[in-house]
Design an enzyme around this catalytic site. Structure first.
Site, PDB file in Angstrom:
ATOM      1  N   VAL A   1       0.934  -1.134  -0.009  1.00 56.86           N
ATOM      2  CA  VAL A   1      -0.065   0.021   0.015  1.00 56.86           C
ATOM      3  C   VAL A   1       1.086   1.218  -0.053  1.00 56.86           C
ATOM      4  O   VAL A   1       1.864   1.266   0.808  1.00 56.86           O
ATOM      5  CB  VAL A   1      -1.068   0.024   1.296  1.00 56.86           C
ATOM      6  CG1 VAL A   1      -1.985  -1.120   0.739  1.00 56.86           C
ATOM      7  CG2 VAL A   1      -0.394  -0.077   2.595  1.00 56.86           C
ATOM      8  N   LYS A   2       0.420   2.125  -0.988  1.00 52.35           N
ATOM      9  CA  LYS A   2       1.196   3.347  -0.886  1.00 52.35           C
ATOM     10  C   LYS A   2       0.696   4.398  -0.104  1.00 52.35           C
ATOM     11  O   LYS A   2      -0.475   4.729  -0.177  1.00 52.35           O
ATOM     12  CB  LYS A   2       1.280   3.958  -2.424  1.00 52.35           C
ATOM     13  CG  LYS A   2       2.499   3.955  -3.172  1.00 52.35           C
ATOM     14  CD  LYS A   2       2.202   4.259  -4.643  1.00 52.35           C
ATOM     15  CE  LYS A   2       3.391   4.862  -5.376  1.00 52.35           C
ATOM     16  NZ  LYS A   2       3.120   5.105  -6.756  1.00 52.35           N
ATOM     17  N   ILE A   3       1.231   5.116   0.810  1.00 50.30           N
ATOM     18  CA  ILE A   3       0.840   6.316   1.724  1.00 50.30           C
ATOM     19  C   ILE A   3       1.870   7.102   1.515  1.00 50.30           C
ATOM     20  O   ILE A   3       2.981   7.278   1.518  1.00 50.30           O
ATOM     21  CB  ILE A   3       0.649   5.509   3.028  1.00 50.30           C
ATOM     22  CG1 ILE A   3      -0.051   4.291   3.163  1.00 50.30           C
ATOM     23  CG2 ILE A   3       0.329   6.643   4.067  1.00 50.30           C
ATOM     24  CD1 ILE A   3      -0.270   3.783   4.552  1.00 50.30           C
TER      25      ILE A   3
END
Ligand code: E4P
Length: 214
Positions: free
Chosen positions: A82-84
């Protein structure tokens, strides 16, 4: 160095996957917006084609929302990272998600301090955007050098994904520094393979092969 493809386009991913050099994919909302496939179907299909990490971005802004969105995204396939984006709310979410064993790629990194904090929170990857720094007349590659030095100093295992790559020289310079990963647009991936002298050489060898006694 690992090679990721920076795209959400299935044809580009299938093509480069067939070259035998593809280690992962990074997407972002802007890349997904270019595609006509429904978002979740797109992510599942990319994750099926590429066994390595597939980065998919969270768009929530408050940490509880980022956490629940990230959990949903991580359930789409085993290889989702997941890209945050790096913010204070993002850091809180990164810490919580990493405790749960979810792979996090901290994105929109433009300073070494941001990379250090993301690593400290437990991120598996940090994505410094070098092309966007070059675009405003800063030295994108200097940021990669700083992050690599800091990670070496403290034996930090967070992997550096050199992102926002504009041309083949970016890839070579990232490799000279020893960056873990480059995420590369399809157009640059294609340019990495080609050289005019290779084309001229192939043409000459083919011509001369015609003259060989067989
Ligand atoms: C990285 O993960 C991003 O998707 C990407 O590299 C951004 O590149 P851009 O600056 O060309 O949009």
């Amino acid at each position: 160095m690992k090679f990721f493809l920076d795209t959400a386009n299935l044809d580009e991913i299938r093509d480069v996957a067939s070259w035998g050099i593809l280690d992962g994919v990074t997407t972002n909302p802007s890349l997904c917006a270019k595609e006509s496939v429904r978002f979740e179907d797109l992510v599942k299909e990319i994750s099926r084609i590429v066994p390595g990490p597939v980065s998919v971005e969270c768009v929530s802004e408050k940490s509880p929302d980022i956490i629940s969105e990230a959990r949903k995204l991580a359930k789409l396939a085993k290889n989702i990272a997941v890209k945050i984006p790096i913010t204070i709310e993002g850091l809180k979410a990164i810490y919580a998600l990493c405790q749960e064993g979810i792979m996090v790629n901290t994105t929109l990194i433009f300073s070494a301090s941001q990379a250090l904090l993301a690593a400290k929170a437990g991120a598996k990857f940090v994505s410094p955007f070098i092309g966007r720094l070059d675009d405003i007349s800063e030295e994108g590659m200097a940021l990669i050098e700083e992050i690599a030095t800091i990670f070496d100093n403290y034996r930090i295992t967070t992997e550096i994904i050199v992102a926002s790559i504009r041309h083949p020289r970016h890839v070579v310079e990232a490799a000279l520094i020893g960056a873990d990963i480059c995420t590369i647009p399809y157009s640059v991936m294609d340019k990495l393979v080609r050289h005019p002298l290779t084309d001229i050489g192939i043409e000459k060898f083919l011509k001369d092969w015609g003259k060989v006694k067989k």
